[in-house]
Design a protein around this motif. Structure first.
Motif, PDB file in Angstrom:
ATOM      1  N   LEU A  15       0.787  -1.104  -0.001  1.00  0.00           N
ATOM      2  CA  LEU A  15       0.035  -0.012   0.104  1.00  0.00           C
ATOM      3  C   LEU A  15       0.771   1.283  -0.071  1.00  0.00           C
ATOM      4  CD1 LEU A  15      -2.914   1.258   0.184  1.00  0.00           C
ATOM      5  CD2 LEU A  15      -2.695   1.172   2.660  1.00  0.00           C
ATOM      6  N   GLU A  16       1.892   1.363   0.645  1.00  0.00           N
ATOM      7  CA  GLU A  16       2.886   2.142   0.645  1.00  0.00           C
ATOM      8  C   GLU A  16       3.333   2.507  -0.564  1.00  0.00           C
ATOM      9  OE1 GLU A  16       5.463   1.273   3.908  1.00  0.00           O
ATOM     10  OE2 GLU A  16       4.253   2.034   5.590  1.00  0.00           O
ATOM     11  N   GLN A  17       3.590   1.723  -1.400  1.00  0.00           N
ATOM     12  CA  GLN A  17       4.161   1.854  -2.732  1.00  0.00           C
ATOM     13  C   GLN A  17       2.922   2.614  -3.683  1.00  0.00           C
ATOM     14  OE1 GLN A  17       7.302   1.172  -3.944  1.00  0.00           O
ATOM     15  NE2 GLN A  17       7.714   0.768  -1.820  1.00  0.00           N
ATOM     16  N   TYR A  18       2.000   2.070  -3.282  1.00  0.00           N
ATOM     17  CA  TYR A  18       0.748   3.148  -4.044  1.00  0.00           C
ATOM     18  C   TYR A  18       0.919   4.421  -3.674  1.00  0.00           C
ATOM     19  CZ  TYR A  18      -1.662  -1.131  -5.942  1.00  0.00           C
ATOM     20  OH  TYR A  18      -1.871  -2.258  -6.765  1.00  0.00           O
ATOM     21  N   PHE A  19       1.003   4.614  -2.372  1.00  0.00           N
ATOM     22  CA  PHE A  19       0.927   6.133  -1.853  1.00  0.00           C
ATOM     23  C   PHE A  19       2.185   6.974  -2.629  1.00  0.00           C
ATOM     24  CE2 PHE A  19      -1.006   5.004   2.360  1.00  0.00           C
ATOM     25  CZ  PHE A  19      -2.416   5.030   1.736  1.00  0.00           C
ATOM     26  N   LEU A  20       3.145   6.317  -2.987  1.00  0.00           N
ATOM     27  CA  LEU A  20       4.438   7.082  -3.329  1.00  0.00           C
ATOM     28  C   LEU A  20       3.964   7.429  -4.677  1.00  0.00           C
ATOM     29  CD1 LEU A  20       7.379   4.534  -2.301  1.00  0.00           C
ATOM     30  CD2 LEU A  20       6.865   7.015  -1.377  1.00  0.00           C
ATOM     31  N   LYS A  21       3.192   6.627  -5.417  1.00  0.00           N
ATOM     32  CA  LYS A  21       2.744   7.100  -6.847  1.00  0.00           C
ATOM     33  C   LYS A  21       1.839   8.381  -6.895  1.00  0.00           C
ATOM     34  CE  LYS A  21       3.459   2.364  -8.245  1.00  0.00           C
ATOM     35  NZ  LYS A  21       2.613   1.086  -8.599  1.00  0.00           N
ATOM     36  N   ILE A  22       1.337   8.765  -6.027  1.00  0.00           N
ATOM     37  CA  ILE A  22       0.250   9.776  -6.064  1.00  0.00           C
ATOM     38  C   ILE A  22       0.828  10.901  -6.029  1.00  0.00           C
ATOM     39  CG2 ILE A  22      -1.687  11.028  -4.291  1.00  0.00           C
ATOM     40  CD1 ILE A  22      -2.226   8.643  -3.075  1.00  0.00           C
TER      41      ILE A  22
END
Length: 352
Positions: free
Chosen positions: A345-352
């Motif tokens: 999930l934190e990897q997804y946040f980095l893409k925001i």
């Protein structure tokens, strides 16, 4: 009116989902996922009398022998409640789940359209999973009601206890309650195969005997829907197989790979505005690739299949959490709290 009915009706007015009653402790409601003190607080003596008053003599005996007692009650307003009476530190206690007579549609529950497609499957196995209180029973009820409204078919439900009651529309529906109409889920499943069903709903796949009977029913041309207490699609596959004796696991794995149509994992989370709760989902479809992974004991690879399978209606829980965050329906903090893979999930946040 009974005191328990007054408590239940007050809880409904407070928009509670559950009531927790324990002799000698505060009476609590669960409202929007949070426990709060109820306005009515019976004495320990009143609590004991009230809860014992719900049980017949046979149930009282079983409770005293150390068993939990599950049943449903109906209040004067026509609504049903699921009740679990148990003992804690030699005191009687109960948890009451408030059910609604109205069955919401899948759209009203904000669930993916893929569930409509799964409900149209002619045969196979569909599993709805999630922690306690995540709305599994309501999702299944919505799917059954959709079938009831759209298809001339024979549905048998096996429940403990019956939560939602159906009025036949296009479908013929027989609802059976364990402990009342049948001895157990497994015995009811075996009987159901002699009763010309098209669709069988099994309240919960609790043990090897029930799992085996459910897979056999799905193999013989029936659509079987059931629930499990798991928090991810891959974990669900492993749980089904691990619940079986070692000597039977290869056979169960083969059966499961041949009948699985979909796994829907869901959780209920507080909305960003704090005014309600919303479902986050993970969907695994029984594609050829997924069935091969089941046969080859490679459930750990299912996350990547779901990530790349959006065109087939699949998604991971993290993908859905990020969708809800981007739509500002939940906060990032809520997404972190409910994820089953925080690092991903934190990897997804980095893409925001």
């Amino acid at each position: 009116m009974r005191e328990i009915d007054k408590i239940i009706m007050a809880a409904r007015e407070a928009n509670a989902s559950d009531i927790h009653i324990t002799k000698g402790l505060y009476l609590l409601y669960r409202v929007k996922g949070t426990l709060v003190h109820a306005p009515m607080q019976p004495t320990p003596e009143e609590t004991e009398e009230m809860l014992y008053g719900l049980l017949d003599e046979g149930q009282k005996k079983r409770l005293d022998e150390g068993y939990d007692i599950d049943f449903a009650i109906q209040t004067e307003d026509g609504n049903r409640q699921r009740v679990n009476v148990f003992r804690t530190q030699k005191r009687i206690a109960a948890t009451i789940r408030l059910l609604n007579s109205y069955i919401p549609t899948l759209e009203e529950l904000n669930l993916p359209d893929q569930l409509y497609k799964l409900a149209q499957e002619p045969r196979g196995l569909i599993l709805v999973t999630g922690p306690t209180g995540s709305g599994k029973s309501t999702t299944l009820a919505s799917m059954i009601e959709y079938i009831n409204q759209t298809k001339s078919t024979h549905i048998i439900t096996i429940e403990d206890p019956i939560e939602y009651t159906y009025v036949g529309k296009k479908a013929l529906i027989h609802q059976r309650e364990t402990g009342q109409d049948v001895i157990s889920f497994a015995s009811a499943l075996r009987s159901a195969l002699r009763e010309d069903p098209d669709i069988i709903l099994v309240g919960e796949m609790r043990d090897y005997e029930t799992i085996s009977a459910a897979l056999t029913a799905a193999e013989t041309g029936h659509l079987v829907l059931s629930t499990l207490h798991t928090t991810g699609a891959a974990q669900t596959i492993d749980r089904v197989i691990d619940a079986c004796p070692g000597g039977s696991q290869n056979q169960i794995r083969t059966q499961l790979s041949s009948v699985i149509k979909g796994v829907i994992t869901q959780c209920l989370m507080p909305t960003a505005d704090g005014q309600g709760r919303i479902a986050g989902t993970e969907i695994l479809m029984g594609t050829d690739a997924v069935c091969n992974l089941i046969r080859e004991s490679k459930s750990h690879q299912m996350a990547s299949v779901m990530q790349s399978g959006s065109a087939l209606g699949m998604h991971t829980l993290n993908m859905d959490l990020m969708r809800l965050v981007s739509q500002r329906k939940i906060t990032q903090q809520t997404a972190i709290q409910y994820t089953n893979d925080r690092r991903d999930l934190e990897q997804y946040f980095l893409k925001i």
